[in-house]
Enzyme design. Structure first.
Site, PDB file in Angstrom:
ATOM      1  N   ALA A  12       0.906  -1.241  -0.079  1.00 35.57           N
ATOM      2  CA  ALA A  12       0.029   0.012  -0.005  1.00 35.57           C
ATOM      3  C   ALA A  12       0.760   1.123  -0.104  1.00 35.57           C
ATOM      4  O   ALA A  12       0.520   2.317   0.410  1.00 35.57           O
ATOM      5  CB  ALA A  12      -1.013   0.160   1.085  1.00 35.57           C
ATOM      6  N   ALA A  13       2.145   1.156  -0.392  1.00 35.93           N
ATOM      7  CA  ALA A  13       2.968   2.199  -0.318  1.00 35.93           C
ATOM      8  C   ALA A  13       2.797   3.329  -1.661  1.00 35.93           C
ATOM      9  O   ALA A  13       3.587   4.280  -1.724  1.00 35.93           O
ATOM     10  CB  ALA A  13       4.544   1.622  -0.168  1.00 35.93           C
ATOM     11  N   ARG A  18      -0.935   8.124 -11.244  1.00 37.24           N
ATOM     12  CA  ARG A  18      -1.820   7.851 -12.530  1.00 37.24           C
ATOM     13  C   ARG A  18      -3.212   8.290 -11.996  1.00 37.24           C
ATOM     14  O   ARG A  18      -4.091   8.431 -12.675  1.00 37.24           O
ATOM     15  CB  ARG A  18      -1.835   6.418 -13.039  1.00 37.24           C
ATOM     16  CG  ARG A  18      -0.545   5.979 -13.842  1.00 37.24           C
ATOM     17  CD  ARG A  18      -0.517   4.611 -14.052  1.00 37.24           C
ATOM     18  NE  ARG A  18      -0.109   3.754 -12.987  1.00 37.24           N
ATOM     19  CZ  ARG A  18       0.132   2.521 -13.178  1.00 37.24           C
ATOM     20  NH1 ARG A  18      -0.382   2.067 -14.139  1.00 37.24           N
ATOM     21  NH2 ARG A  18       0.509   1.727 -11.927  1.00 37.24           N
ATOM     22  N   LYS A  25      -2.865   6.304  -2.812  1.00 33.40           N
ATOM     23  CA  LYS A  25      -3.840   5.732  -3.746  1.00 33.40           C
ATOM     24  C   LYS A  25      -4.780   4.756  -3.129  1.00 33.40           C
ATOM     25  O   LYS A  25      -6.023   4.916  -3.291  1.00 33.40           O
ATOM     26  CB  LYS A  25      -3.316   4.770  -4.771  1.00 33.40           C
ATOM     27  CG  LYS A  25      -4.312   3.959  -5.758  1.00 33.40           C
ATOM     28  CD  LYS A  25      -3.387   3.603  -7.098  1.00 33.40           C
ATOM     29  CE  LYS A  25      -2.727   2.472  -7.052  1.00 33.40           C
ATOM     30  NZ  LYS A  25      -2.186   1.981  -8.244  1.00 33.40           N
ATOM     31  N   TYR A 106      -2.070  -6.337  -3.523  1.00 32.85           N
ATOM     32  CA  TYR A 106      -1.830  -5.070  -3.789  1.00 32.85           C
ATOM     33  C   TYR A 106      -3.242  -4.551  -3.307  1.00 32.85           C
ATOM     34  O   TYR A 106      -4.149  -4.959  -3.636  1.00 32.85           O
ATOM     35  CB  TYR A 106      -1.693  -5.037  -5.360  1.00 32.85           C
ATOM     36  CG  TYR A 106      -0.424  -5.771  -6.039  1.00 32.85           C
ATOM     37  CD1 TYR A 106       0.511  -6.205  -5.276  1.00 32.85           C
ATOM     38  CD2 TYR A 106      -0.363  -5.727  -7.331  1.00 32.85           C
ATOM     39  CE1 TYR A 106       1.829  -6.969  -5.893  1.00 32.85           C
ATOM     40  CE2 TYR A 106       0.748  -6.261  -7.826  1.00 32.85           C
ATOM     41  CZ  TYR A 106       1.676  -6.921  -7.141  1.00 32.85           C
ATOM     42  OH  TYR A 106       2.869  -7.348  -7.620  1.00 32.85           O
ATOM     43  N   GLY A 146       0.356  -7.104 -16.397  1.00 29.25           N
ATOM     44  CA  GLY A 146       1.319  -8.076 -16.716  1.00 29.25           C
ATOM     45  C   GLY A 146       0.812  -9.476 -17.161  1.00 29.25           C
ATOM     46  O   GLY A 146      -0.386  -9.682 -16.985  1.00 29.25           O
ATOM     47  N   ASN A 176      -2.031 -11.043 -14.759  1.00 28.93           N
ATOM     48  CA  ASN A 176      -1.675 -11.169 -13.377  1.00 28.93           C
ATOM     49  C   ASN A 176      -2.421 -10.134 -12.648  1.00 28.93           C
ATOM     50  O   ASN A 176      -2.525  -8.930 -12.901  1.00 28.93           O
ATOM     51  CB  ASN A 176      -0.306 -10.583 -13.419  1.00 28.93           C
ATOM     52  CG  ASN A 176       0.232 -10.551 -12.129  1.00 28.93           C
ATOM     53  OD1 ASN A 176      -0.213 -11.205 -11.092  1.00 28.93           O
ATOM     54  ND2 ASN A 176       1.260  -9.922 -11.644  1.00 28.93           N
ATOM     55  N   ASN A 233      -5.714   2.004 -11.186  1.00 27.44           N
ATOM     56  CA  ASN A 233      -4.566   2.789 -11.241  1.00 27.44           C
ATOM     57  C   ASN A 233      -5.085   4.110 -11.484  1.00 27.44           C
ATOM     58  O   ASN A 233      -4.180   4.899 -11.268  1.00 27.44           O
ATOM     59  CB  ASN A 233      -3.830   1.919 -12.203  1.00 27.44           C
ATOM     60  CG  ASN A 233      -3.371   0.966 -11.913  1.00 27.44           C
ATOM     61  OD1 ASN A 233      -2.777   0.747 -11.000  1.00 27.44           O
ATOM     62  ND2 ASN A 233      -3.250  -0.141 -12.821  1.00 27.44           N
TER      63      ASN A 233
HETATM   64  C1  UD1 Z   1       1.049  -4.667 -11.130  1.00 26.83           C
HETATM   65  C2  UD1 Z   1       1.848  -5.882 -11.397  1.00 26.83           C
HETATM   66  C3  UD1 Z   1       1.104  -6.409 -12.673  1.00 26.83           C
HETATM   67  C4  UD1 Z   1      -0.367  -6.754 -12.461  1.00 26.83           C
HETATM   68  C5  UD1 Z   1      -1.205  -5.465 -11.839  1.00 26.83           C
HETATM   69  C6  UD1 Z   1      -2.212  -5.883 -11.464  1.00 26.83           C
HETATM   70  C7  UD1 Z   1       4.118  -5.827 -10.891  1.00 26.83           C
HETATM   71  C8  UD1 Z   1       5.684  -5.413 -11.419  1.00 26.83           C
HETATM   72  N1  UD1 Z   1       3.195  -5.665 -11.740  1.00 26.83           N
HETATM   73  O1  UD1 Z   1       1.285  -3.598 -11.899  1.00 26.83           O
HETATM   74  O2  UD1 Z   1       1.640  -7.490 -13.181  1.00 26.83           O
HETATM   75  O3  UD1 Z   1      -1.010  -7.012 -13.583  1.00 26.83           O
HETATM   76  O4  UD1 Z   1      -0.176  -5.073 -10.736  1.00 26.83           O
HETATM   77  O5  UD1 Z   1      -3.199  -4.666 -10.842  1.00 26.83           O
HETATM   78  O6  UD1 Z   1       4.066  -6.283  -9.611  1.00 26.83           O
HETATM   79  N2  UD1 Z   1       3.396  -0.602  -4.485  1.00 26.83           N
HETATM   80  C9  UD1 Z   1       4.248  -0.305  -3.354  1.00 26.83           C
HETATM   81  N3  UD1 Z   1       5.363   0.079  -3.560  1.00 26.83           N
HETATM   82  C10 UD1 Z   1       5.907   0.358  -4.887  1.00 26.83           C
HETATM   83  C11 UD1 Z   1       5.390   0.134  -5.873  1.00 26.83           C
HETATM   84  C12 UD1 Z   1       3.919  -0.323  -5.895  1.00 26.83           C
HETATM   85  O7  UD1 Z   1       3.571  -0.694  -2.413  1.00 26.83           O
HETATM   86  O8  UD1 Z   1       7.232   0.479  -4.906  1.00 26.83           O
HETATM   87  C13 UD1 Z   1       2.146  -0.939  -4.214  1.00 26.83           C
HETATM   88  C14 UD1 Z   1       1.056  -0.045  -4.858  1.00 26.83           C
HETATM   89  O9  UD1 Z   1       0.401   0.558  -3.863  1.00 26.83           O
HETATM   90  C15 UD1 Z   1      -0.260  -0.825  -5.353  1.00 26.83           C
HETATM   91  C16 UD1 Z   1       0.403  -2.346  -5.829  1.00 26.83           C
HETATM   92  O10 UD1 Z   1       1.806  -2.103  -5.168  1.00 26.83           O
HETATM   93  O11 UD1 Z   1      -1.123  -1.150  -4.273  1.00 26.83           O
HETATM   94  C17 UD1 Z   1       0.620  -2.384  -7.183  1.00 26.83           C
HETATM   95  O12 UD1 Z   1       1.582  -1.358  -7.714  1.00 26.83           O
HETATM   96  P1  UD1 Z   1       1.157  -0.806  -9.162  1.00 26.83           P
HETATM   97  O13 UD1 Z   1       2.017   0.384  -9.197  1.00 26.83           O
HETATM   98  O14 UD1 Z   1      -0.404  -0.214  -9.144  1.00 26.83           O
HETATM   99  O15 UD1 Z   1       1.468  -1.975 -10.144  1.00 26.83           O
HETATM  100  P2  UD1 Z   1       0.814  -2.054 -11.679  1.00 26.83           P
HETATM  101  O16 UD1 Z   1       1.526  -1.215 -12.567  1.00 26.83           O
HETATM  102  O17 UD1 Z   1      -0.700  -1.969 -11.395  1.00 26.83           O
HETATM  103 MG    MG Z   2      -1.788  -1.309  -9.951  1.00 31.07          MG
END
Ligand code: UD1
Ligand code: MG
Length: 445
Positions: A12-13, A18, A25, A106, A146, A176, A233
């Site tokens: 949740a970081a 976007r 978020k 996530y 993904g 994914n 997103n």
């Molecule tokens: C991610 C997946 C993708 C999948 C999609 C599903 C990866 C690399 N990609 O992409 O394969 O289809 O989710 O919705 O995992 N977050 C953190 N710290 C970070 C980055 C993200 O805590 O440094 C958290 C965000 O708050 C979010 C989640 O991880 O809750 C997913 O991050 P996000 O940037 O939305 O990934 P997607 O591009 O959606």
């Molecule tokens: Mg996402």
């Protein structure tokens, strides 16, 4: 092994770039509740023993949302947002000593159901002992998700992010969801091996699939329902998710015995409590904290939040009930009436054009059209207590603080500044004068 040995790590970081937002978020709401809270509710239902939430620095709001749902959740701070793999690594300490299953979720996948989590845990704990199970879904619009890439033997080989994918990979429609059940010991080792050699220079959690295959372990895919696995997103995604949640809430309302004349125009909150035989007319909005008892009628265009509505009460059309409002059985709150932090007793009627704030209205009292409780002097708020069977004439200003006894009558157009004893008449109206033949003397022609 069972769900009781299972740890959940919720990411949740993310900053929600976007979403074009200043607030985290996962704090954006669906049906009046943060996305993260929806996810945590599913976690809670899957009887997971320990929950770790990865937050960014200064994300007090995310911590507060978490504590409301799971009071003993542990927090791990990801100082820099270097990707989903990096985020899980921030919570690595939560895995120490565990040889069970880790659910990774996530925080931006809010429609996930607990039964899906249970299904994933069960598959992970199958005797074939896969290193991890990915929750995937088929979609006609794979967009930025993904892609789950399978080998000729039909086994999962890797997850490729859309921006890294070639044309063949982009054509894959199995995506994914971002939910995984992983062998805790495998994960502990794999986290240190994830690299950031990709176009975003991020540590992608999705790389754990290839790491598992390299170490000779199997990976499985559980295919879920696209609508349930929507990742939010953008604000557009948020609206799509809201539509799904609202649809489910409307169906639930009707199944439990409520008539919705035009379901698509009624908006519920996640916690709206409804009795039976209620009729809800079109264009009604329920904010959080509302309960409606049996046989009440909510007429069109009413906006209700933080209110308790008792049996047989009739609200609206065009009523606004604000937090702290209690409407008693068979009471009426009619058109263009706003009520805040007030207790309207059984059978009382406020039928037209009023503001009632910080007040108690006794049983069977009638509040005339245009009555206002003047509860605010510009600095402080004061209460108005009105007894039973009182008749307040139209267009009365009640200047709080006030105590008005039972069976009082107040003449229309009065400005009431003093308490009134039971059974009295109070009237502050200026006496009417009549000047005969005034028109002829004063108007020419
Ligand atoms: C991610 C997946 C993708 C999948 C999609 C599903 C990866 C690399 N990609 O992409 O394969 O289809 O989710 O919705 O995992 N977050 C953190 N710290 C970070 C980055 C993200 O805590 O440094 C958290 C965000 O708050 C979010 C989640 O991880 O809750 C997913 O991050 P996000 O940037 O939305 O990934 P997607 O591009 O959606
Ligand atoms: Mg996402």
């Amino acid at each position: 092994m069972s769900a009781s040995d299972t740890i959940a790590i919720v990411l949740a970081a993310g900053l929600g770039t976007r979403m074009g937002t200043e607030s985290p978020k996962v704090s954006h709401t669906l049906a009046g509740r943060a996305m993260l809270a929806h996810v945590l509710d599913a976690v809670k239902g899957a009887s997971i023993s320990k929950t770790a939430v990865v937050v960014g620095p200064n994300m007090q709001q995310v911590r507060d949302i978490t504590k409301m749902c799971i009071s003993d959740a542990e927090f791990f701070v990801q100082k820099e947002r270097l990707g989903t793999g990096h985020a899980v690594k921030a919570a690595k300490r939560s895995l120490s000593g565990s040889n069970g299953t880790v659910m990774i979720l996530y925080g931006d996948t809010p429609l996930l159901k607990q039964r899906t989590l249970k299904r994933l845990i069960k598959t992970r704990e199958h005797k074939s002992n896969p290193a991890l199970v990915v929750l995937g879904f088929e979609t006609d619009a794979p967009g930025d998700y993904g892609r789950l890439i399978k080998g000729r033997d039909g086994k999962l080989e890797k997850i490729v992010e859309a921006r890294e994918a070639n044309n063949d990979e982009l054509a894959v429609t199995l995506c994914n969801s971002g939910v995984y059940a992983v062998d805790a010991r495998f994960l502990s080792n794999a986290l240190d091996k994830i690299k950031n050699n990709n176009s975003k220079k991020e540590y992608y959690l999705t790389d754990i699939v290839e790491l598992a295959i390299k170490s000779g372990r199997n990976c499985s895919v559980v295919v879920g329902d696209e609508a349930e696995l929507l990742g939010v997103n953008t604000r557009h995604d948020l609206a799509l998710a809201e539509a799904v949640v609202q649809h489910d809430l409307r169906v639930k309302a009707m199944t439990s015995g409520c008539t919705l004349i035009d379901p698509a125009s009624v908006y519920f909150s996640w916690d709206t409590k409804l009795g039976r035989d209620i009729v809800i007319e079109p264009n009604v909005f329920f904010g959080p904290g509302v309960s409606v008892a049996d046989s009440a009628i909510i007429k069109a265009f009413s906006h209700i939040e933080g209110a308790k509505i008792s049996e047989g009460a009739i609200i609206g059309p065009f009523a606004r009930l604000r937090p702290g409002t209690k409407v008693g059985a068979e009471a009426r709150v009619g058109n263009f009436v706003e009520v805040k932090n007030s207790n309207i007793a059984m059978g009382a009627k406020i039928s037209h054009l009023s503001y009632i704030g910080d007040a108690r209205i006794g049983k069977d009292t009638n509040i005339g059209a245009g009555t206002i409780t003047c509860n605010f002097d510009g600095k402080n708020k004061y209460r108005t207590n009105i007894g039973e069977e009182v008749f307040v004439g139209s267009n009365t200003a009640l200047i709080a603080p006030l105590n008005i006894g039972h069976k009082v009558t107040i003449g229309a157009g009065s400005v009431i500044t003093q308490n009134i004893k039971t059974k009295s008449l109070a009237i502050t109206r200026v006496k009417q004068r009549e000047i005969k033949n005034w028109t002829a003397k004063n108007k020419k022609g």
